[in-house]
Motif scaffolding. Structure first.
Motif, PDB file in Angstrom:
ATOM      1  N   PRO A  16      33.271  36.780  36.816  1.00  0.00           N
ATOM      2  CA  PRO A  16      32.471  36.204  38.192  1.00  0.00           C
ATOM      3  C   PRO A  16      32.932  36.526  39.518  1.00  0.00           C
ATOM      4  N   SER A  17      32.763  37.430  39.983  1.00  0.00           N
ATOM      5  CA  SER A  17      32.816  37.998  41.251  1.00  0.00           C
ATOM      6  C   SER A  17      31.156  38.234  42.154  1.00  0.00           C
ATOM      7  N   PRO A  18      31.418  38.289  43.623  1.00  0.00           N
ATOM      8  CA  PRO A  18      30.358  38.666  43.985  1.00  0.00           C
ATOM      9  C   PRO A  18      30.154  40.467  44.153  1.00  0.00           C
ATOM     10  N   LEU A  19      31.190  40.323  43.741  1.00  0.00           N
ATOM     11  CA  LEU A  19      31.522  42.330  43.751  1.00  0.00           C
ATOM     12  C   LEU A  19      29.924  42.534  42.732  1.00  0.00           C
ATOM     13  N   ARG A  20      29.408  43.868  42.750  1.00  0.00           N
ATOM     14  CA  ARG A  20      28.101  44.262  42.288  1.00  0.00           C
ATOM     15  C   ARG A  20      28.858  45.359  40.927  1.00  0.00           C
ATOM     16  N   ARG A  21      30.047  45.709  40.973  1.00  0.00           N
ATOM     17  CA  ARG A  21      30.040  46.201  39.737  1.00  0.00           C
ATOM     18  C   ARG A  21      31.301  45.358  38.326  1.00  0.00           C
TER      19      ARG A  21
END
Length: 744
Positions: A16-21
């Motif tokens: 769960p993170s806003p990073l797209r990876r």
């Protein structure tokens, strides 16, 4: 020797993170029996936290040396999460350009996010044994309560759950005593258990269909084994729900599951009640009103296949199905199917993708279809099924425009309209007064100097409330007490300006003191079941007045309402949002559809300051379909959806300079990229949002438009990568809204 596959060296995990990876970790501990594979949940260290992530890739190498990779802390699953759910989450993240970890996090129930196992909670059920059926009551003469309990169990051959038995004043000791004597036995069963094998799946017979309903159902039956998208375009009260029910009967008879989406939590109880009255099989609900345990129970029942029918609001599109058989989206035009924060998905559009993936029929139902769905039906992409007759055989009520100009108003209502309300109540019928603004009045004004109460945090006026007395902002929820005098000139002549639901309710209560007045808006229905209790009282049929917002406009069956009054129809006529007229017309038609649904014809009075507006007059004279045809022509000429694809970059920050600088540089960089690549994508902006300052944050927008969806996504992906690499973007909250439904 073990037959399990060799363990991979690297696990690509979505956290769960806003990073797209994805983030690479090393597997640790015993591998699952089926080997490492996508869909397994693990607990991993992430920064200073330990979070639950989902394995999406199993690889032999990483961009980093294996020695630098952290091992996972714990494996949470022996088997992966449902594959149809995993496919939908991956598709959603890719299509809406959203972080995969955050997508999976939002698409699973809260308890799964916390690491709870995906397994059913159980409950006790007590059944009588063969010995208990044969036991003579005389053997229990010295235990009369046990005899009564045994007699009750005899009346229920399928048994009773423990809670139902205890509710009849029996005790667990009495149950255990019967079990010790071999007269009753205890079974553990899932909480969502039900009879899915009985041939008699209907608890009540289906209703007879008219010619149009029968033709629509026959067309739907033709495509039960393939992706078969249909727009069920039926006037309000034409029996669309009965068509759904009979289609679902065919789906369940084939041993498959149906997913039904409804737009509002307020519609879920009545839809659920109707479906449970019709079917003996388990029908589960998924909506925001459930507890975390209830939601996980329903999710697991659908994933295991024990629940053949699943009903829910927007987020229910992510419910896994063991044997998908059909997807139905009721009121498909409704704006609440679009998530407006975070993961900005559209449940209707995901329903289309999911039905196509599973190869099952899709039904989009509405009296006022969205222009996107209507154009697809007109072009032949969807089958267009029409229902033009009401079940009551009365023609749908047409809008009667009532000119407000130059007429005195009380509570927003003019004298001729109040007279029509009085005549309807005298005839023993009910009246619905629709005003899409809660509170007492839109704002408070000084009659001496013209001051108006405004929010300190938003570019909006404060709404005056009387219950309790205060000023409130409906955008940031800021609240303030009522001033004693004007803060600018000191005058005590402060007056409410305009009307809200509270003011109209007060006016009608004074004018008709003997008639009950029910107000239905977000303020009056905060208590659980408040809406259902009010509607149940209304459905008894006694004369009454209903005053409400759009909560009343969506799908409610109010058979005794014969007059609908729209207090002000002008809100969406002259808006900067190109969809505003479409949405306003849909709302007006839906409100009008509450009138005359049973034995008596209906009437709809629409108060307006623009009675000569050509679009409003077309809607009143020829209905929504004629206006939709005109709007489609205008959209085609202006190259707007559904003839063009849009994405909206939304930026917000407390500092106006920061958001303006980032928006300008992002737009310039994107235009340079588009020119260099020769991509046919327009980039418009940046421009301030329609409400530039909200919650003390400044909002800016950049619009992307393209004739081809692939080009739009290519440009959006490049823009997202540029923003993620720009250090200044970390000080600005930004999101890319694919297929935005509103510019607000």
């Amino acid at each position: 020797m073990s037959d399990s596959p060799p363990a991979p060296a690297v696990l690509g995990i979505a956290v769960p993170s806003p990073l797209r990876r994805l983030f690479d970790y090393r597997p640790a501990g015993a591998p699952p029996a089926g080997g490492w594979q996508p869909g397994l949940r693990v607990r991993v260290p992430f920064g200073r936290r330990r979070v639950v992530g989902v394995v999406l890739e199993c690889r032999e190498a990483s961009d980093l040396p294996l020695s630098r990779l952290k091992p996972i802390d714990e494996r949470l699953d022996e088997t992966p999460l449902p594959p149809d759910w995993l496919w939908l989450c991956r598709f959603t993240a890719r299509y809406y350009q959203h972080a995969p970890g955050d997508t999976l996090h939002q698409a699973m129930p809260v308890l799964l996010r916390q690491g709870r196992a995906l397994e059913p909670r159980t409950r006790e059920r007590w059944r009588i044994t063969p010995a208990g059926r044969d036991e003579a009551p005389a053997s229990l003469t010295r235990a009369p309560r046990q005899a009564e309990l045994l007699s009750m169990l005899r009346q229920h051959p399928h048994g009773l759950v423990t809670q139902a038995i205890l509710a009849q004043s029996f005790t667990r000791d009495q149950l255990r005593a019967l079990a010790a004597k071999g007269l009753a036995e205890r079974h553990e069963e899932p909480r969502t258990a039900g009879d899915t094998t009985s041939a008699a799946r209907l608890a009540e017979p289906a209703l007879p269909l008219n010619r149009e309903q029968a033709a629509a159902l026959a067309a739907l039956h033709e495509g039960l084994d393939a992706f078969h998208p249909c727009l069920l375009h039926g006037v309000t009260g034409s029996g669309k729900t009965e068509v759904y029910l009979q289609l679902i009967e065919a789906v369940v008879d084939r041993g498959r599951q149906a997913l039904v989406l409804v737009p509002e939590i307020g519609l879920t109880p009545q839809t659920l009640a109707r479906f449970r009255r019709r079917f003996r099989v388990p029908v589960v609900a998924l909506h925001s009103g459930l507890t975390d345990h209830e939601r996980l129970d329903a999710w697991e029942a659908a994933a295991s296949g024990r629940a053949p029918i699943v009903i829910g609001t927007r987020s229910a599109i992510f419910t896994p199905l063991a044997r998908p058989g059909a997807i139905i989206v009721d009121e498909e035009h409704d704006g609440s199917f679009k998530q407006q924060e975070g993961l900005r998905y559209h449940a209707r559009d995901l329903a289309v993708a999911r039905a196509h993936h599973h190869g099952v029929p899709l039904v989009l139902g509405s009296a006022t279809p969205s222009l996107e769905s209507l154009q697809r039906a007109l072009s032949g992409d969807y089958r267009h099924l029409r229902l033009t007759q009401r079940a009551s055989r009365h023609a749908p009520a047409r809008l009667e425009l009532v000119d407000l100009r130059g007429r005195p108003r009380r509570g927003g209502l003019i004298p001729p309209v109040i007279e029509a309300i009085e005549a309807t109540l005298t005839a023993g019928h009910q009246v619905l007064v629709f005003i899409n603004r809660r509170g007492f009045a839109p704002t408070l004004s000084c009659h001496a100097c013209g001051w108006m109460a405004e929010c300190d945090h938003c570019d909006a006026r404060l709404t005056l409330h009387r219950q309790p007395p205060l000023l409130a902002c409906h955008h940031c929820d800021r609240r303030r007490g009522l001033p004693d005098a004007c803060p600018e000139c000191g005058s005590g002549d402060l007056r409410p300006l305009g009307s809200g639901t509270e003011r109209t309710e007060e006016t009608l209560a004074e004018r008709f003191p003997e008639t009950p007045v029910h107000r239905i808006d977000r303020d009056s229905t905060r208590r659980r079941d408040a809406l259902e209790q009010t509607l149940a009282e209304v459905r008894r049929g006694e004369p009454c007045l209903l005053v409400g917002t759009q909560m009343l406009a969506k799908g409610h069956h109010l058979p005794h309402v014969t007059l609908v009054v729209v207090v002000n129809a002008d809100a969406g006529l002259y808006s900067s949002d190109f969809r505003a007229l479409e949405h306003s017309a849909q709302l007006l038609e839906q409100v009008a559809g509450r009138a005359g649904r049973a034995a008596h014809p209906g009437r709809v009075l629409v108060q307006t300051l623009h009675a000569d507006d050509p679009n409003l007059r077309l809607l009143a004279a020829r209905g929504y379909d004629a206006l939709a045809e005109r709007l489609l022509e205008e959209r085609r000429a202006a190259a707007l959806p559904p003839f063009r694809f849009l994405a909206l970059l939304r930026l917000e920050a407390p500092a106006e300079e920061a958001v303006n600088d980032l928006g300008r540089r992002a737009a310039e960089a994107l235009r340079a990229h588009l020119d260099a690549r020769g991509l046919d994508v327009d980039c418009l902006g940046p421009v301030p949002a329609p409400m530039e300052r909200r919650q003390n944050r400044y909002h800016l927008q950049v619009m992307l438009g393209a004739d081809r969806r692939s080009r739009l996504h290519e440009a959006g992906a490049w823009l997202v990568a540029w923003l993620e690499a720009d250090p200044a973007a970390r000080r600005v909250r930004w999101s890319l809204d694919i297929d935005p439904q509103t510019l607000a």
